[in-house]
Design an enzyme around this catalytic site. Structure first.
Site, PDB file in Angstrom:
ATOM      1  N   GLU A  14       0.818  -1.221   0.000  1.00  0.00           N
ATOM      2  CA  GLU A  14       0.000   0.000   0.000  1.00  0.00           C
ATOM      3  C   GLU A  14       0.850   1.269   0.000  1.00  0.00           C
ATOM      4  O   GLU A  14       2.049   1.220   0.286  1.00  0.00           O
ATOM      5  CB  GLU A  14      -0.927  -0.003   1.212  1.00  0.00           C
ATOM      6  CG  GLU A  14      -0.183  -0.223   2.513  1.00  0.00           C
ATOM      7  CD  GLU A  14      -0.769   0.531   3.683  1.00  0.00           C
ATOM      8  OE1 GLU A  14      -1.173   1.691   3.503  1.00  0.00           O
ATOM      9  OE2 GLU A  14      -0.774  -0.049   4.778  1.00  0.00           O
ATOM     10  N   SER A 125     -12.645   1.583  10.845  1.00  0.00           N
ATOM     11  CA  SER A 125     -12.010   1.628   9.533  1.00  0.00           C
ATOM     12  C   SER A 125     -12.755   0.810   8.477  1.00  0.00           C
ATOM     13  O   SER A 125     -13.292  -0.262   8.759  1.00  0.00           O
ATOM     14  CB  SER A 125     -10.583   1.102   9.654  1.00  0.00           C
ATOM     15  OG  SER A 125      -9.952   1.113   8.406  1.00  0.00           O
ATOM     16  N   ASP A 127     -11.245  -0.746   6.399  1.00  0.00           N
ATOM     17  CA  ASP A 127     -10.420  -1.945   6.236  1.00  0.00           C
ATOM     18  C   ASP A 127     -11.185  -3.198   6.665  1.00  0.00           C
ATOM     19  O   ASP A 127     -11.106  -4.242   6.012  1.00  0.00           O
ATOM     20  CB  ASP A 127      -9.138  -1.851   7.085  1.00  0.00           C
ATOM     21  CG  ASP A 127      -8.179  -0.779   6.599  1.00  0.00           C
ATOM     22  OD1 ASP A 127      -8.461  -0.149   5.562  1.00  0.00           O
ATOM     23  OD2 ASP A 127      -7.148  -0.571   7.265  1.00  0.00           O
ATOM     24  N   LYS A 144      -3.089  -1.879  14.515  1.00  0.00           N
ATOM     25  CA  LYS A 144      -2.313  -0.847  15.201  1.00  0.00           C
ATOM     26  C   LYS A 144      -2.764  -0.711  16.654  1.00  0.00           C
ATOM     27  O   LYS A 144      -3.957  -0.672  16.945  1.00  0.00           O
ATOM     28  CB  LYS A 144      -2.452   0.477  14.451  1.00  0.00           C
ATOM     29  CG  LYS A 144      -1.585   0.472  13.196  1.00  0.00           C
ATOM     30  CD  LYS A 144      -1.584   1.774  12.490  1.00  0.00           C
ATOM     31  CE  LYS A 144      -2.839   1.985  11.699  1.00  0.00           C
ATOM     32  NZ  LYS A 144      -2.923   1.235  10.467  1.00  0.00           N
TER      33      LYS A 144
HETATM   34  N1  PSU Z   1       0.107   0.263   8.683  1.00  0.00           N
HETATM   35  C1  PSU Z   1       1.167   1.045   9.078  1.00  0.00           C
HETATM   36  N2  PSU Z   1       1.018   2.404   8.941  1.00  0.00           N
HETATM   37  C2  PSU Z   1      -0.104   2.960   8.359  1.00  0.00           C
HETATM   38  C3  PSU Z   1      -1.189   2.133   7.937  1.00  0.00           C
HETATM   39  C4  PSU Z   1      -1.011   0.786   8.139  1.00  0.00           C
HETATM   40  O1  PSU Z   1       2.183   0.531   9.561  1.00  0.00           O
HETATM   41  O2  PSU Z   1      -0.150   4.188   8.212  1.00  0.00           O
HETATM   42  C5  PSU Z   1      -2.428   2.735   7.273  1.00  0.00           C
HETATM   43  C6  PSU Z   1      -3.099   1.663   6.407  1.00  0.00           C
HETATM   44  O3  PSU Z   1      -3.173   2.178   5.105  1.00  0.00           O
HETATM   45  C7  PSU Z   1      -4.487   1.500   6.986  1.00  0.00           C
HETATM   46  C8  PSU Z   1      -4.748   2.881   7.491  1.00  0.00           C
HETATM   47  O4  PSU Z   1      -5.415   1.063   6.049  1.00  0.00           O
HETATM   48  O5  PSU Z   1      -3.478   3.213   8.110  1.00  0.00           O
HETATM   49  C9  PSU Z   1      -5.937   2.928   8.414  1.00  0.00           C
HETATM   50  O6  PSU Z   1      -6.450   4.222   8.410  1.00  0.00           O
HETATM   51  P1  PSU Z   1      -7.863   4.508   9.115  1.00  0.00           P
HETATM   52  O7  PSU Z   1      -7.622   4.157  10.550  1.00  0.00           O
HETATM   53  O8  PSU Z   1      -8.097   5.993   8.904  1.00  0.00           O
HETATM   54  O9  PSU Z   1      -8.883   3.649   8.460  1.00  0.00           O
HETATM   55 MN    MN Z   2     -11.389   6.240  10.759  1.00  0.00          MN
END
Ligand code: PSU
Ligand code: MN
Length: 289
Positions: A14, A125, A127, A144
């Site tokens: 990604e 997310s 995701d 995370k």
């Molecule tokens: N993994 C990492 N660093 C990141 C991400 C994943 O080590 O920055 C990113 C991925 O692209 C994941 C996103 O899909 O953070 C999630 O963002 P959000 O919480 O806004 O959905």
């Molecule tokens: Mn979000």
């Protein structure tokens, strides 16, 4: 869509982690290192992003540079049609990268940590939703640790995402190998992962196989040590009124600052470790065609 790789043995990578997850130029350096690791295992890296409304599968270093210099929108799957229609630059999160991988027929995807359920106010997310709809193998170091991990693991169950621990009985906590959250499916080899994927095909299972790969010992930070930085970063985010897409990038960079760069080093360590496992899985999948 421009596809520059042999998708049969490709590992998707990604670009949100490059453009919004790590500071410049560490993002690009890490991306290039991950690509080399994938190649050295005999698989093909496919870094995915969008330049001026064109989806690119297998971005070059110069194209990654353009993303950073010209600026890009962080997109999940649902924002893809919007940025394509508007011909914008975009870096793709887990959900958007999975969606594009499906179009390109790539079956293995490597990230650092998936998005999930945040602490506090409702923030979940995309995701998770994409993982429930897209038959792929996704390698991540758990989710995370800035997230509510327990709720994230429960949500993955609700969404029928298959979560296996790679050589572990626990869901890894990104910067730390253990979270105290038990998983009920464990695998100890790449072959087992491929076998599970074969059965997913046979029973027409639509969701993803999430391979939870713990951060390696030499990069790990103990959970209790990380917890304090996370709490402080979260308080700061609340104080500044940070919401939506900015939450994850803000927390990651704040925690890196509070830890004196320790979490940044850990993040790079786990990304490379995941790249190596993802490449082995892609190769094993191809050999078994
Ligand atoms: N993994 C990492 N660093 C990141 C991400 C994943 O080590 O920055 C990113 C991925 O692209 C994941 C996103 O899909 O953070 C999630 O963002 P959000 O919480 O806004 O959905
Ligand atoms: Mn979000």
């Amino acid at each position: 869509m421009i596809v520059r790789v042999d998708t049969r043995r490709a590992v998707a990578l990604e670009t949100t982690v490059v453009a919004h997850g790590l500071p410049d130029p560490i993002g690009i350096e890490t991306a290039v290192d991950m690509e080399s690791i994938v190649r050295s295992e005999g698989a093909e890296p496919a870094t995915i992003g969008v330049l001026k409304g064109e989806v690119i599968v297998g971005m070059t270093r110069a194209e990654l540079r353009r993303l950073l210099d010209e600026g890009s929108v962080k997109v999940g799957a649902r924002e893809l049609p919007f940025v394509l229609a508007k011909k914008l630059n975009a870096d793709t999160t887990v959900s958007a990268t999975m969606r594009i991988s499906k179009l390109a027929k790539i079956r293995v995807f490597v990230t650092g940590g998936i998005g999930g359920v945040h602490q506090g106010e409702y923030d979940v997310s995309q995701d998770l939703v994409e993982l429930s709809k897209n038959r792929m193998i996704v390698v991540s170091a758990g989710a995370k640790s800035i997230l509510d991990l327990r709720t994230t693991v429960e949500a993955l169950e609700t969404l029928e995402v298959i979560v296996v621990g790679y050589k572990t009985d626990e869901f890894p906590a990104f910067y730390s190998a253990s979270s105290g959250i038990k998983l009920n499916m464990r695998v100890d080899s790449v072959e087992e992962i491929v076998q599970i994927y074969r059965w997913m095909e046979k029973i027409d299972f639509d969701g993803a196989l999430l391979v939870a790969n713990p951060i390696p010992k030499e990069s790990e930070i103990p959970y209790d040590e990380v917890q304090k930085w996370i709490e402080d970063a979260e308080m700061e985010a609340n104080r500044l009124g940070i919401v939506g897409k900015e939450v994850t990038p803000f927390l990651l960079s704040k925690i890196s600052e509070l830890s004196g760069g320790k979490t940044l080093k850990a993040n790079i360590g786990l990304l490379k470790n995941n790249a190596s496992l993802g490449a082995k899985i892609a190769l094993a999948l191809e050999e078994n065609l």
